[in-house]
Design a protein around this motif. Structure first.
Motif, PDB file in Angstrom:
ATOM      1  N   ALA A 110       8.414  -4.539   6.116  1.00 53.85           N
ATOM      2  CA  ALA A 110       7.134  -4.056   5.598  1.00 53.85           C
ATOM      3  C   ALA A 110       6.905  -4.687   4.236  1.00 53.85           C
ATOM      4  CB  ALA A 110       7.137  -2.544   5.488  1.00 53.85           C
ATOM      5  N   GLU A 111       5.651  -4.924   3.914  1.00 58.27           N
ATOM      6  CA  GLU A 111       5.336  -5.533   2.625  1.00 58.27           C
ATOM      7  C   GLU A 111       4.174  -4.801   1.975  1.00 58.27           C
ATOM      8  OE1 GLU A 111       4.205  -9.890   0.666  1.00 58.27           O
ATOM      9  OE2 GLU A 111       5.005  -9.741   2.717  1.00 58.27           O
ATOM     10  N   LEU A 112       4.425  -4.258   0.803  1.00 57.03           N
ATOM     11  CA  LEU A 112       3.413  -3.568   0.031  1.00 57.03           C
ATOM     12  C   LEU A 112       3.006  -4.445  -1.145  1.00 57.03           C
ATOM     13  CD1 LEU A 112       4.734  -1.292   1.713  1.00 57.03           C
ATOM     14  CD2 LEU A 112       4.438   0.218  -0.262  1.00 57.03           C
ATOM     15  N   ALA A 113       1.712  -4.698  -1.282  1.00 51.34           N
ATOM     16  CA  ALA A 113       1.213  -5.491  -2.401  1.00 51.34           C
ATOM     17  C   ALA A 113       1.243  -4.658  -3.685  1.00 51.34           C
ATOM     18  CB  ALA A 113      -0.196  -5.996  -2.095  1.00 51.34           C
ATOM     19  N   ASP A 114       0.779  -5.230  -4.780  1.00 53.36           N
ATOM     20  CA  ASP A 114       0.829  -4.549  -6.065  1.00 53.36           C
ATOM     21  C   ASP A 114      -0.038  -3.289  -6.068  1.00 53.36           C
ATOM     22  OD1 ASP A 114       2.393  -6.665  -6.873  1.00 53.36           O
ATOM     23  OD2 ASP A 114       0.831  -7.605  -8.100  1.00 53.36           O
ATOM     24  N   ASP A 115       0.451  -2.280  -6.796  1.00 52.51           N
ATOM     25  CA  ASP A 115      -0.304  -1.057  -7.093  1.00 52.51           C
ATOM     26  C   ASP A 115      -0.652  -0.229  -5.860  1.00 52.51           C
ATOM     27  OD1 ASP A 115      -0.359  -1.608  -9.890  1.00 52.51           O
ATOM     28  OD2 ASP A 115      -2.012  -3.007  -9.563  1.00 52.51           O
ATOM     29  N   VAL A 116       0.132  -0.337  -4.822  1.00 54.87           N
ATOM     30  CA  VAL A 116      -0.028   0.556  -3.665  1.00 54.87           C
ATOM     31  C   VAL A 116       0.569   1.914  -4.012  1.00 54.87           C
ATOM     32  CG1 VAL A 116       0.724   0.990  -1.291  1.00 54.87           C
ATOM     33  CG2 VAL A 116      -0.081  -1.285  -1.970  1.00 54.87           C
ATOM     34  N   PHE A 117      -0.114   2.976  -3.616  1.00 55.98           N
ATOM     35  CA  PHE A 117       0.376   4.345  -3.824  1.00 55.98           C
ATOM     36  C   PHE A 117       0.699   4.960  -2.471  1.00 55.98           C
ATOM     37  CE2 PHE A 117       0.112   8.895  -4.237  1.00 55.98           C
ATOM     38  CZ  PHE A 117       0.732   9.157  -5.455  1.00 55.98           C
ATOM     39  N   VAL A 118       1.961   5.312  -2.284  1.00 50.86           N
ATOM     40  CA  VAL A 118       2.408   5.950  -1.049  1.00 50.86           C
ATOM     41  C   VAL A 118       2.776   7.385  -1.394  1.00 50.86           C
ATOM     42  CG1 VAL A 118       4.082   5.911   0.830  1.00 50.86           C
ATOM     43  CG2 VAL A 118       3.266   3.753  -0.158  1.00 50.86           C
ATOM     44  N   ALA A 119       2.083   8.353  -0.823  1.00 46.49           N
ATOM     45  CA  ALA A 119       2.321   9.755  -1.139  1.00 46.49           C
ATOM     46  C   ALA A 119       3.536  10.298  -0.378  1.00 46.49           C
ATOM     47  CB  ALA A 119       1.072  10.577  -0.825  1.00 46.49           C
ATOM     48  N   ASP A 120       3.895  11.538  -0.673  1.00 51.52           N
ATOM     49  CA  ASP A 120       5.072  12.175  -0.084  1.00 51.52           C
ATOM     50  C   ASP A 120       5.009  12.177   1.441  1.00 51.52           C
ATOM     51  OD1 ASP A 120       5.558  12.746  -2.725  1.00 51.52           O
ATOM     52  OD2 ASP A 120       5.079  14.887  -2.566  1.00 51.52           O
TER      53      ASP A 120
END
Length: 236
Positions: free
Chosen positions: A87-97
């Motif tokens: 998986a790849e998350l770019a900058d400033d991604v917010f993943v909640a609980d």
């Protein structure tokens, strides 16, 4: 290698790299090779880089070892979330609980993945999207930029409902193009496309594609009108 601030019972695999100013909570597991950018906050009980487990009768490819996870700079990974390998998350991604992001998923910059959201394998999510609490993005889906998916939305990808081998090469998730929006507790059938700035009202069941700038509502969803000019993506 930069040394992150860490809580208790943190397990870090081999060849994990960290940027500057990374903070890691308690009971976190980060698997081999993961790449973590600058200014990342990883909260308690997070798992990063988990290899998927394949059921004996699964139609997914039997891959022995997927590439590592990549977490961009400025990301927040909420408590008890799981980010799978590849998986790849770019900058400033917010993943909640309690969110889950599966293998071979890409998430664009500044996108919000809400509490309890599941993004299944082989999905692509664009920039500045909002995936709200407990929505389900089925495998093989593609979301453009500025897409909004409300709480409780269910998307599907299997017209055969697991009854025939014929389905194996026909899985197709949802496609939501730039600015598309789906209201709360909506269900979409497999392979639906929502064109640019298309919108679906809450509680609808979407059985047909939604054209550009259309608003559809109901069970099954039907066209009500064009989306008002002041709500279009180009005016945001």
């Amino acid at each position: 290698m930069n040394t992150p601030r860490m809580g208790n019972n943190v397990v870090i695999g081999e060849n994990v790299t960290f940027g500057e100013n990374v903070s890691i909570g308690h009971n976190v597991i980060i698997y081999d090779g993961a790449k973590i950018g600058d200014n990342v906050l990883i909260q308690d009980n997070v798992v990063i880089g988990k290899q998927p487990s394949r059921a004996k009768n699964s139609i997914l490819p039997d891959v022995k070892q997927l590439p590592p996870t990549v977490i961009g700079s400025g990301c927040t990974i909420g408590t008890s979330s799981i980010i799978y390998a590849n998986a790849e998350l770019a900058d400033d991604v917010f993943v909640a609980d309690l969110a889950t992001i599966r293998e071979r998923v890409t998430i664009g910059e500044k996108t919000i993945v809400g509490r309890g959201v599941a993004v299944e394998n082989d999905c692509k999510v664009g920039v500045k999207c909002k995936l709200e609490t407990n929505c389900y993005i089925t495998a093989y889906s593609e979301l453009g930029d500025y897409v909004f998916v409300a709480p409780g939305v269910i998307t599907t990808n299997d017209n055969y409902m697991a009854r025939s081998a014929e389905r194996y090469d026909k899985f197709k998730g949802i496609t939501i193009k730039n600015g598309g929006r789906i209201g709360a507790n909506t269900t979409t059938l497999p392979g639906i496309t929502i064109e640019e700035d298309g919108a679906v009202g809450a509680g609808s069941i979407v059985t047909k594609d939604v054209k550009q700038e259309e608003l559809v509502v109901g069970t099954p969803a039907k066209v009500i009108r064009k989306v008002p000019e002041n709500q279009l993506l180009r005016n945001q």
